[in-house]
Design a protein around this motif. Structure first.
Motif, short mmCIF file in Angstrom:
data_model
loop_
_atom_site.label_atom_id
_atom_site.label_comp_id
_atom_site.label_asym_id
_atom_site.label_seq_id
_atom_site.Cartn_x
_atom_site.Cartn_y
_atom_site.Cartn_z
N SER A 21 -7.50 3.46 -3.63
CA SER A 21 -7.36 2.88 -2.14
C SER A 21 -7.42 3.73 -0.70
CB SER A 21 -6.41 2.13 -2.26
OG SER A 21 -6.50 0.75 -1.18
N PRO A 23 -8.38 4.38 3.99
CA PRO A 23 -9.21 3.63 4.51
C PRO A 23 -10.27 4.55 4.86
CG PRO A 23 -6.72 5.06 5.97
CD PRO A 23 -6.98 5.65 4.74
N SER A 46 -5.52 -1.87 1.33
CA SER A 46 -4.87 -2.88 0.70
C SER A 46 -4.66 -4.24 1.97
CB SER A 46 -3.79 -2.87 0.04
OG SER A 46 -3.44 -1.70 -0.79
N ASN A 135 -1.31 -3.54 -5.89
CA ASN A 135 -0.66 -2.72 -5.92
C ASN A 135 1.08 -3.90 -5.58
OD1 ASN A 135 1.37 -0.76 -5.01
ND2 ASN A 135 -0.54 0.16 -3.53
N LYS A 172 -1.41 -1.49 -9.84
CA LYS A 172 -1.10 0.12 -9.67
C LYS A 172 0.67 -0.32 -9.73
CE LYS A 172 -2.10 3.45 -6.24
NZ LYS A 172 -3.38 3.33 -4.60
N TYR A 202 5.84 6.40 0.29
CA TYR A 202 5.72 7.30 2.02
C TYR A 202 7.10 7.26 2.43
CZ TYR A 202 1.42 6.87 1.22
OH TYR A 202 -0.55 7.64 0.26
N SER A 220 -1.00 14.62 -1.02
CA SER A 220 -0.05 14.83 -1.43
C SER A 220 -0.52 16.31 -2.22
CB SER A 220 -1.00 13.90 -3.01
OG SER A 220 -1.68 14.57 -3.69
N SER A 246 -3.11 8.08 -10.52
CA SER A 246 -3.61 8.51 -8.88
C SER A 246 -2.83 8.80 -8.61
CB SER A 246 -3.54 6.74 -8.37
OG SER A 246 -3.57 7.23 -7.33
N GLY A 247 -2.62 9.88 -7.74
CA GLY A 247 -1.53 11.15 -7.41
C GLY A 247 -1.49 12.77 -8.20
N GLY A 248 -1.47 13.44 -7.11
CA GLY A 248 -1.43 14.46 -7.07
C GLY A 248 -2.72 15.35 -7.95
N ALA A 269 -7.47 10.01 -3.53
CA ALA A 269 -6.55 10.42 -2.32
C ALA A 269 -7.54 11.49 -0.68
CB ALA A 269 -6.08 8.86 -1.80
N SER A 270 -5.63 11.76 -1.02
CA SER A 270 -5.46 12.86 0.08
C SER A 270 -6.63 13.97 -0.02
CB SER A 270 -4.36 13.31 -0.95
OG SER A 270 -3.21 12.20 -0.44
C1 LIG Z 1 -3.67 7.12 4.38
C2 LIG Z 1 -3.53 6.64 3.45
C3 LIG Z 1 -3.80 4.94 3.06
C4 LIG Z 1 -3.38 4.83 1.78
N1 LIG Z 1 -2.92 3.01 1.81
C5 LIG Z 1 -3.12 2.48 0.23
C6 LIG Z 1 -4.00 0.93 0.80
O1 LIG Z 1 -4.11 0.80 1.55
N2 LIG Z 1 -3.03 0.44 0.04
C7 LIG Z 1 -3.12 1.80 -1.96
O2 LIG Z 1 -2.61 0.34 -2.62
N3 LIG Z 1 -2.65 2.71 -1.96
C8 LIG Z 1 -2.96 3.38 -0.42
N4 LIG Z 1 -2.84 4.83 -0.07
C9 LIG Z 1 -2.53 5.76 -1.67
C10 LIG Z 1 -3.20 6.19 -2.12
O3 LIG Z 1 -4.57 5.11 -2.82
C11 LIG Z 1 -3.09 7.46 -3.64
O4 LIG Z 1 -2.50 5.64 -4.26
C12 LIG Z 1 -2.72 8.14 -3.10
O5 LIG Z 1 -2.45 8.43 -1.66
C13 LIG Z 1 -1.61 9.37 -4.47
O6 LIG Z 1 -3.38 9.32 -4.51
P1 LIG Z 1 -3.59 11.18 -4.03
O7 LIG Z 1 -2.66 12.44 -3.87
O8 LIG Z 1 -5.01 11.40 -4.73
O9 LIG Z 1 -3.52 11.06 -2.58
C14 LIG Z 1 -3.06 5.03 0.86
C15 LIG Z 1 -3.23 6.89 0.44
C16 LIG Z 1 -3.45 7.78 1.71
C17 LIG Z 1 -3.09 9.15 2.52
#
Ligand SMILES: Cc1cc2nc3c(=O)[nH]c(=O)nc-3n(C[C@H](O)[C@H](O)[C@H](O)COP(=O)(O)O)c2cc1C
Length: 338
Positions: A21, A23, A46, A135, A172, A202, A220, A246-248, A269-270
């Motif tokens: 999830s 943008p 979301s 979430n 989540k 955050y 991340s 999800s994460g890292g 995501a990142s």
């Molecule tokens: C800019 C940005 C926007 C995000 N928006 C959402 C969101 O709207 N809903 C959500 O559940 N997670 C959101 N996330 C969290 C990501 O889905 C993901 O769980 C989190 O970044 C960890 O994964 P990563 O290490 O691959 O970034 C967002 C993350 C980023 C960086």
């Protein structure tokens, strides 16, 4: 060559690597590129409870001011349909993504209080969402709620969302539960079919010069992965829910670590926001190459082979290893610390 096809929440995915999830889901071209690069599914950004509740309040204020308390007049105005206000654009995005992609499109709701907003899950389903990711981003700031109150409230939210849809629901979670396996078992009872480990908080930082609390979105790094691996390993094969990481995750090997710890799918995501769709291609290829080299012919056979219930040394995930690790620390190169 290893077969990467995966089932997630009963949906068929071409690969286990999923767009988390973010943008990116607002950009149809980005989603098309990611699908071509090997994404197995996409989670939309979301829709937040606060947005929805505000829209509901706005709808009621509108009807109140126009109907002026007169019961007959109220029947003249249309149903208080919040969807036609704020979340419209969101539903349009789901519809567009569903029309443009062959991979599953997962809608995302983000909230923590039980209430009418959870019924919006049905609108996401009607717009074409193949599943819902809920979430539970809950910061627990109240002095009056204890942990069992918080968990009971969260379970009620999950029940509300599950009752509103026929499509599968995943939840989540934050990493901060006193007993993650127990709570996940409760989530299963409430109707969740999968869990996503974990939310990234955050956390605000402090700008000392301005003496102000500041908020930045920080991407991340690999260092966030072990917390996920541990959560996956604790749950895999022990609780009857599917698991997403999800994460890292920033490389194919990171994703394979999640899979051998028990992940059905791995979300990114990142790394995608930073490096573009090429990162998706590199990670899918990295997973394929690593699993091939390990001798697996299907990704499902690698799933959870190092989880707590199957690991040759389950203590590696448990407290005993923590004691050994701490007590075994020595200065590097056998030198003297100074
Ligand atoms: C800019 C940005 C926007 C995000 N928006 C959402 C969101 O709207 N809903 C959500 O559940 N997670 C959101 N996330 C969290 C990501 O889905 C993901 O769980 C989190 O970044 C960890 O994964 P990563 O290490 O691959 O970034 C967002 C993350 C980023 C960086």
């Amino acid at each position: 060559m290893v077969d990467l096809r995966t089932q997630w929440l009963g949906l068929a995915l071409p690969t286990p690597i999923v767009v988390a999830s973010s943008p990116l889901s607002d950009d149809l071209d980005a989603l098309r590129l990611l699908e071509r690069a090997g994404a197995g599914a996409v989670v939309m950004r979301s829709l937040f409870e606060e947005q929805l509740v505000e829209e509901q309040m706005a709808a009621h204020r509108y009807f109140d001011s126009h109907a002026d308390g007169d019961a007959e007049a109220r029947t003249m105005v249309p149903e208080s349909h919040v969807f036609s206000l704020g979340p419209d654009a969101y539903l349009v995005n789901i519809r567009r993504a569903r029309g443009a992609l062959n991979i599953p499109v997962i809608g995302s709701l983000n909230g923590t209080s039980p209430g009418g907003w959870t019924e919006l899950a049905g609108a996401l389903e009607a717009a074409g969402a193949d599943a819902i990711e809920l979430n539970l981003y809950d910061l627990g700031t109240s002095l009056r709620e204890d942990s069992s109150d918080v968990e009971a409230r969260q379970l009620e939210v999950v029940r509300g969302v599950c009752a509103a849809v026929r499509v599968p629901v995943s939840v989540k979670l934050s990493p901060f539960y006193a007993s993650l396996p127990f709570f996940v078992e409760k989530l299963r009872g409430a109707g969740a079919r999968g869990v996503v480990l974990f939310n990234r908080f955050y956390q605000p930082d402090i700008d000392l010069d301005a003496l102000e609390v500041v908020r930045h979105v920080r991407f991340s790094t690999h260092s966030e992965l072990p917390l996920r691996l541990h959560g996956l390993a604790l749950l895999s094969g022990r609780v009857d829910v599917e698991l997403a990481a999800s994460g890292g995750v920033h490389s194919g090997d990171d994703a394979v670590k999640c899979i051998v710890s028990g992940a059905h799918v791995v979300q990114l995501a990142s790394v995608l926001l930073e490096r573009g769709s090429e990162a998706m291609r590199a990670i899918v290829e990295g997973v394929r190459a690593r699993l091939d080299a390990m001798g697996y012919d299907h990704v499902a056979h690698a799933r959870g082979v190092l989880a707590l219930d199957k690991a040759p040394d389950p203590h590696a995930w448990e407290r005993l290893q923590y004691v050994r690790t701490l007590q075994g620390w020595r200065p590097r190169h056998g030198g003297k610390w100074r």
